[in-house]
Write a protein that holds these residues in place. Structure first.
Motif, short mmCIF file in Angstrom:
data_model
loop_
_atom_site.label_atom_id
_atom_site.label_comp_id
_atom_site.label_asym_id
_atom_site.label_seq_id
_atom_site.Cartn_x
_atom_site.Cartn_y
_atom_site.Cartn_z
N TYR A 161 0.86 -1.18 0.00
CA TYR A 161 0.00 0.00 0.00
C TYR A 161 0.90 1.23 0.00
O TYR A 161 1.81 1.35 0.82
N GLU A 162 0.64 2.14 -0.95
CA GLU A 162 1.50 3.32 -1.07
C GLU A 162 1.20 4.34 0.02
O GLU A 162 2.07 5.05 0.50
N ASP A 163 -0.07 4.43 0.37
CA ASP A 163 -0.49 5.38 1.40
C ASP A 163 -0.77 4.60 2.68
O ASP A 163 -1.61 3.71 2.70
N ALA A 178 -2.52 5.16 5.01
CA ALA A 178 -3.94 5.20 5.38
C ALA A 178 -4.71 4.03 4.76
O ALA A 178 -5.81 3.70 5.20
N GLN A 179 -4.13 3.40 3.72
CA GLN A 179 -4.81 2.28 3.07
C GLN A 179 -4.64 0.98 3.86
O GLN A 179 -5.34 0.01 3.62
#
Lengths: 304, 304
Positions: free
Chosen positions: A233-235, A237-238
């Motif tokens: 996950y790049e963010d 928050a994901q």
């Protein structure tokens, strides 16, 4: 295109016509369907999972239950028990979901940063447990070919490969492994993954498999795929939070869920392999006559 | 457990020590990595997909693109083209999502009810296209064993099994098939499924495979699993609507997306098989030396 030989081939009775290998195998008699095998399996063909080998990982969507393969990865199983019992995983996250490959969870903090969580009294490095001695291991043979291993079958409730001298767990769907870095001893069980796609068998003997999921795969397989390299996950928050992880042995007996695994050295399991090899359900036109290592279900039932 | 032979075994150089089959295979020289093969593949090793073989299925979450296997299922491909071009699938739904198995879409109306959608000018019943003649078919061999078929390899961009006389598509991850009822000729392409788990190869030659997904698997694999028998959604409200389905050939050239498939009879693809068989990336401890039929990627690129 559907001439005489073809039709015979489809029925798996191609002797003297085409070289269909199913024709060469004797069909076992009498044949029981998978549901019959499951319904008729005596209690002695099931084994109660040790509560210390059961890991309950609670997510917002439900609980994933996995089993530790003490017979194949005892050092990793012990380290995971230490991590779980000290609360290491509580509040960590699912950080990677790669399409047709794996879901991975652990500490998403940047390596070397102050945010990295302490492993507590768990070992930071373990020798890879890539295989074990085949001595004393009862392997129920699959009875069909495999692309990756000279011999394949089942032992202690797990799919295994063997060369006669060594035996190793195989990366079938739902198997759980311990991520590692570049060094062979860089895994410790704090970063775990589960196979969610076609078996990535090239990982066999390259990374330590520690167990398999018994229940709740759908909580992991339905997660959004990560869009970063390798499905991370790049963010942040994901990422999906892990509420709490507990061993069965940490839970009071009156609240504990118990699971029984079908013994892979039982007559029931041998019959189940045959039920999957020969598909005599009415829907099948070709009874198949073959089965792959990762296509044999490993029955689990909750003890109630 | 990790003695001398074991370490040698892991390196795939077990001659005279253990019977590791990887030791018997000559490692090809020079070796190119998969990324090298992809970067260096000449244009002649790619083939432009016929726009009439491309199906664009638009969902709320994005578009799934799949390719029709004209070389293996011409009658089903033609019927699907008829259904798509007449708008049959528009507004129908994904009706089944079974964990580690398939996602299926089509008409969810109760069989025989007035709500069942007309097939228009498409045929209601097609003979199963379970296999074709191997005559004239160039098969690039996998070069490793398979549990289900005596010979396996690749042809026309697809994974195939063969007995020398016949050849058939195989149920690898991402393959698309045409559902059928109890009768062999009860499929017609109006109910389609895609493999989302470990390859259910027992379905080979039992149901007609019509193509494979080129892009957008994640729109299907992440769907909630159905809780009814076989993973059907129990409540029609759970079904996922299909906005619109179009053939590439129905789309004006200036708006049409085009895809190139790596030719499976090319030198690049042969090298790609070797790159997947021998894993020489630094991370690997054991270079493997084997590869499964459904573990070889089938490269696709968008033509821009």
């Amino acid at each position: 295109m559907r001439g005489h030989c073809g039709l015979i081939l489809l029925a798996g009775l191609a002797a003297g016509c085409a070289s269909a290998p199913s024709a060469e195998l004797p069909q076992p008699t009498p044949h029981r369907s998978m549901s019959q095998v499951l319904a008729e399996a005596p209690d002695s063909d099931w084994v109660l999972a040790d509560p210390a080998d059961l890991v309950f990982m609670e997510l917002d969507s439900g609980t994933v239950v996995f089993h530790l393969a003490e017979a194949f990865a005892p050092a990793h199983a012990a380290n995971i028990r230490t991590l779980v019992s000290e609360g290491y995983f509580d509040g960590l996250e699912v950080i990677r979901v790669q399409e047709n490959y794996v879901v991975q969870w652990g500490d998403g903090a940047e390596e070397g940063s102050a945010a990295v969580r302490s492993l507590g009294s768990a070992a930071p490095n373990l020798e890879g447990e890539y295989y074990r001695s085949a001595d004393g291991l009862v392997i129920t043979p699959l009875g069909d070919a495999d692309a990756y291993a000279p011999q394949v079958g089942f032992a202690h409730g797990y799919p295994v490969g063997s060369d006669g001298e060594h035996a190793w767990l195989t990366h079938c769907y739902g198997m759980v492994g311990a991520g590692r870095g570049m060094e062979a001893d860089s895994g410790n069980g704090s970063s775990l993954y589960v196979v969610i796609g076609h078996a990535p068998r090239h990982l066999d003997r390259n990374v330590t498999l520690v167990g398999r999921v018994l229940e709740g795969m759908e909580h992991l397989t339905t997660l959004p795929r990560g869009t970063g390299p390798l499905g991370f996950y790049e963010d942040p928050a994901q990422r999906l939070p892990i509420r709490r992880v507990r061993l069965g042995s940490q839970i009071a007996p009156e609240h504990r869920r118990e699971f029984e695994l079908m013994r892979t050295d039982s007559r029931s399991f041998e019959d189940l392999i045959e039920a999957r090899r020969w598909r005599r359900e009415d829907w099948f036109i070709d009874p198949v006559g073959h089965v792959g290592l990762c296509n044999v279900p490993l029955p689990v039932r909750e003890k109630v």
